[in-house]
Write a protein that holds these residues in place. Structure first.
Motif, short mmCIF file in Angstrom:
data_model
loop_
_atom_site.label_atom_id
_atom_site.label_comp_id
_atom_site.label_asym_id
_atom_site.label_seq_id
_atom_site.Cartn_x
_atom_site.Cartn_y
_atom_site.Cartn_z
N ARG A 163 0.84 -1.23 0.00
CA ARG A 163 0.00 0.00 0.00
C ARG A 163 0.86 1.26 0.00
O ARG A 163 0.46 2.27 -0.56
CB ARG A 163 -0.93 -0.02 1.21
N ASP A 164 2.06 1.16 0.59
CA ASP A 164 2.96 2.33 0.59
C ASP A 164 3.84 2.37 -0.66
O ASP A 164 4.78 3.17 -0.74
CB ASP A 164 3.87 2.30 1.84
N ARG A 165 3.59 1.46 -1.57
CA ARG A 165 4.35 1.37 -2.84
C ARG A 165 5.85 1.12 -2.62
O ARG A 165 6.70 1.62 -3.35
CB ARG A 165 4.15 2.62 -3.69
N VAL A 166 6.16 0.33 -1.61
CA VAL A 166 7.56 -0.09 -1.38
C VAL A 166 7.76 -1.40 -2.13
O VAL A 166 6.99 -2.36 -1.91
CB VAL A 166 7.83 -0.31 0.14
N PRO A 167 8.77 -1.48 -3.02
CA PRO A 167 8.97 -2.74 -3.76
C PRO A 167 9.24 -3.91 -2.83
O PRO A 167 9.97 -3.77 -1.84
CB PRO A 167 10.19 -2.44 -4.64
N LEU A 168 8.65 -5.06 -3.13
CA LEU A 168 8.87 -6.26 -2.31
C LEU A 168 10.21 -6.89 -2.68
O LEU A 168 10.68 -6.75 -3.81
CB LEU A 168 7.73 -7.26 -2.53
N ASP A 169 10.81 -7.62 -1.73
CA ASP A 169 12.10 -8.26 -2.03
C ASP A 169 11.92 -9.78 -2.19
O ASP A 169 10.80 -10.30 -2.07
CB ASP A 169 13.16 -7.90 -0.97
N LEU A 170 13.05 -10.45 -2.44
CA LEU A 170 13.01 -11.89 -2.71
C LEU A 170 12.32 -12.66 -1.58
O LEU A 170 11.45 -13.50 -1.84
CB LEU A 170 14.44 -12.42 -2.92
N ASP A 171 12.67 -12.34 -0.33
CA ASP A 171 12.07 -13.05 0.80
C ASP A 171 10.57 -12.84 0.87
O ASP A 171 9.81 -13.75 1.20
CB ASP A 171 12.69 -12.59 2.13
N ASP A 172 10.14 -11.61 0.59
CA ASP A 172 8.69 -11.32 0.58
C ASP A 172 7.99 -12.21 -0.46
O ASP A 172 6.94 -12.79 -0.18
CB ASP A 172 8.41 -9.85 0.19
N GLY A 173 8.58 -12.28 -1.64
CA GLY A 173 7.96 -13.05 -2.73
C GLY A 173 7.86 -14.53 -2.37
O GLY A 173 6.82 -15.18 -2.58
N VAL A 174 8.93 -15.06 -1.80
CA VAL A 174 8.94 -16.49 -1.43
C VAL A 174 7.90 -16.73 -0.33
O VAL A 174 7.13 -17.70 -0.37
CB VAL A 174 10.36 -16.92 -0.99
N PHE A 175 7.85 -15.81 0.63
CA PHE A 175 6.85 -15.92 1.71
C PHE A 175 5.43 -15.94 1.12
O PHE A 175 4.60 -16.78 1.47
CB PHE A 175 7.02 -14.76 2.70
N LEU A 184 12.31 -10.57 -10.30
CA LEU A 184 13.12 -9.42 -9.87
C LEU A 184 14.06 -8.95 -10.98
O LEU A 184 14.30 -7.75 -11.14
CB LEU A 184 13.92 -9.78 -8.61
N ARG A 185 14.58 -9.91 -11.77
CA ARG A 185 15.45 -9.49 -12.88
C ARG A 185 14.67 -8.68 -13.91
O ARG A 185 15.17 -7.72 -14.48
CB ARG A 185 16.07 -10.71 -13.56
N LEU A 186 13.40 -9.08 -14.14
CA LEU A 186 12.57 -8.31 -15.07
C LEU A 186 12.26 -6.93 -14.47
O LEU A 186 12.28 -5.92 -15.18
CB LEU A 186 11.26 -9.06 -15.35
N ARG A 187 11.99 -6.92 -13.18
CA ARG A 187 11.66 -5.64 -12.55
C ARG A 187 12.84 -4.67 -12.64
O ARG A 187 12.67 -3.48 -12.89
CB ARG A 187 11.28 -5.88 -11.08
N ASP A 188 14.07 -5.20 -12.47
CA ASP A 188 15.25 -4.34 -12.57
C ASP A 188 15.38 -3.74 -13.97
O ASP A 188 15.68 -2.56 -14.11
CB ASP A 188 16.53 -5.15 -12.27
N LEU A 189 15.17 -4.56 -14.99
CA LEU A 189 15.30 -4.02 -16.35
C LEU A 189 14.18 -3.00 -16.63
O LEU A 189 14.41 -1.96 -17.26
CB LEU A 189 15.29 -5.15 -17.41
N GLN A 190 13.00 -3.29 -16.11
CA GLN A 190 11.89 -2.35 -16.30
C GLN A 190 12.20 -1.01 -15.63
O GLN A 190 11.87 0.04 -16.17
CB GLN A 190 10.60 -2.97 -15.72
N ARG A 248 1.85 -10.09 -9.74
CA ARG A 248 1.23 -8.75 -9.67
C ARG A 248 1.85 -7.94 -8.51
O ARG A 248 2.08 -6.73 -8.63
CB ARG A 248 -0.29 -8.89 -9.50
N LEU A 249 2.15 -8.64 -7.41
CA LEU A 249 2.68 -7.93 -6.25
C LEU A 249 4.17 -7.61 -6.39
O LEU A 249 4.63 -6.56 -5.94
CB LEU A 249 2.41 -8.76 -4.98
N MET A 250 4.93 -8.50 -7.00
CA MET A 250 6.38 -8.27 -7.15
C MET A 250 6.67 -7.23 -8.24
O MET A 250 7.59 -6.44 -8.11
CB MET A 250 7.12 -9.57 -7.53
N LEU A 251 5.89 -7.27 -9.32
CA LEU A 251 6.21 -6.44 -10.49
C LEU A 251 5.45 -5.11 -10.41
O LEU A 251 4.59 -4.81 -11.23
CB LEU A 251 5.88 -7.20 -11.77
#
Ligand code: V47
Length: 391
Positions: free
Chosen positions: A19-31, A238-244, A284-287
């Motif tokens: 909701r605060d538009r903070v990008p999620l990290d690898l651990d968040d995604g796996v969780f 995450l690799r796609l998000r970095d290039l984006q 949707r949440l990671m990207l």
């Protein structure tokens, strides 16, 4: 389903980040992938989807041409490729046959052709250019979304041209954008097992980086459900998000659910419906810097494509027609849906159908009017079995 207090708390922290538009990290995604409360996960992804697109779900009127299935690469998940020109079911289309695919559909309101081939041993570069030229000659307004990054990398090696030269020549011949295929799984451990003899992750990303620099919009994909780990899926996103972040050139992300028939991984089961839905929601949440998440109905089936629209998905691709890659791998979906069938699929998912062109320009928006031959009564269950299959 039991969710521990600690997990609920962690989910709530992730919700705040989203909701605060903070990008999620690898651990968040796996969780999130492992979070037992599927509906809570879907609901969070839906929040992001509705924030961006409200009730709109996009589709287009398109069809596929796969000019050849002859391919030097030996991807273990692929049922479409034939490794040598003379093998059973190997084919390479003539330019007249390619043109004919469009001539056959001259009266249809098709706006896009999706073109993907094998990596043919000896077709000249001119044949690829002519493929685009004959289609443009026949219908100048048609958008050609053609050649995956793996094909562009192959042309670069085989015809000794830089990515920039290859893409510029293809653009001059009519290339309008690039599909997202060939990404598979970027992580080297999995990629080595899946497809050791084609473009690497870095090469795939570099082709897209170059395309974006030249002003081409491109799509992206992830093949999931083979031998990859959940960490590797999130790493891929995450690799796609970095290039984006760097280029802003991706239009959409399309998770591709593995189909096991007729390939070297036939012993593996297909991903379950829950895995499909989790993958849409997590992506949707990671990207967070991607506008669109697309569910390719051909692959997950029309029913899951409806539910996916409440799990982060805002696009269900198009009418498709003549899909080969998944049907050779055992997909039991119809090979075509009409415009009205797609609209019905979207309406009954409680969304507003929006017909777009390839670059997401809105061409038409559903006002709920009755469609010829289509019941709009939401109580009538949608059944893929009732859809006519047009060969
Ligand atoms: O690159 C191949 C995948 C991709 C199988 O950009 C398989 O709009 C599952 O990229 N099971 C090609 N997946 C399709 C593709 C695509 C499709 C729709 C829209 C767009 C777009 C792109 O299909 C390949 C590979 O990752 N694939 N075989 C299989 N057995």
């Amino acid at each position: 389903m039991t969710v521990s207090k600690a997990d609920r708390q962690r989910f709530s922290t992730i919700t705040s980040k989203v909701r605060d538009r903070v990008p999620l990290d690898l651990d968040d995604g796996v969780f999130l992938y492992h979070y037992p409360d599927l509906l809570a996960l879907g609901s969070l992804a839906n929040e992001v989807r509705e924030d961006r697109h409200g009730d709109r779900t996009y589709f287009n009127i398109n069809f596929h041409i796969n000019p050849t299935n002859v391919c030097v690469a030996n991807c273990r998940f692929c049922s479409f490729a034939r490794l040598e020109p003379g093998m059973p079911n190997a084919y390479t289309m003539s330019l007249d046959e390619i043109r004919g695919k469009l001539v056959e559909r001259k009266d249809q309101p098709v706006t896009e052709i999706h073109i993907v081939s094998g990596l043919h041993h000896d077709q000249p570069f001119e044949w690829y250019l002519d493929t685009l030229r004959v289609l443009k000659e026949e219908k100048p307004s048609i958008h050609l979304k053609a050649f995956t990054a793996v094909e562009i990398h192959y042309f670069h090696e085989r015809f000794a041209m830089s990515y920039e030269e290859v893409l510029t020549k293809l653009m001059e011949a009519g290339l309008g954008s690039m599909p997202g295929g060939g990404a598979e799984i970027f992580h080297p451990r999995a990629r080595k097992k899946l497809c050791d003899d084609k473009a690497t992750a870095e090469q795939w990303l570099q082709v897209h980086r170059t395309a974006h620099k030249l002003g081409l919009r491109t799509n992206s994909t992830m093949l999931y459900g083979t031998i990859e780990t959940i960490e590797e899926r999130v790493d891929h996103m995450l690799r796609l998000r970095d290039l984006q972040e760097e280029t802003g050139g991706f239009q959409t992300f399309i998770p591709l659910s593995f189909h096991p028939d007729g390939n070297k991984m036939a012993k593996l089961p297909s991903p379950t419906g829950v895995d499909d839905l989790r993958t849409y929601a997590v992506s949707r949440l990671m990207l967070n810097n991607f506008d669109h998440i697309k569910a390719y109905w051909i692959m997950i089936g029309v029913k899951t494509a409806q539910i996916a629209q409440s799990f982060g998905v805002d696009d269900i691709d198009g009418t498709v027609q003549e899909e080969k890659i998944y049907h050779m791998a055992g997909a039991d979906t119809p090979q075509v849906m009409t415009r009205n069938q797609l609209i019905r699929l979207i309406r009954e998912a409680g969304r507003t159908a929006v017909e777009r062109d390839t670059l997401y320009k809105v061409l038409w928006e559903d006002d709920g009017a009755k469609l010829p031959g289509i019941r709009v009564d939401a109580s009538v269950p949608f059944s893929a079995a009732r859809l006519p299959v047009i060969q």
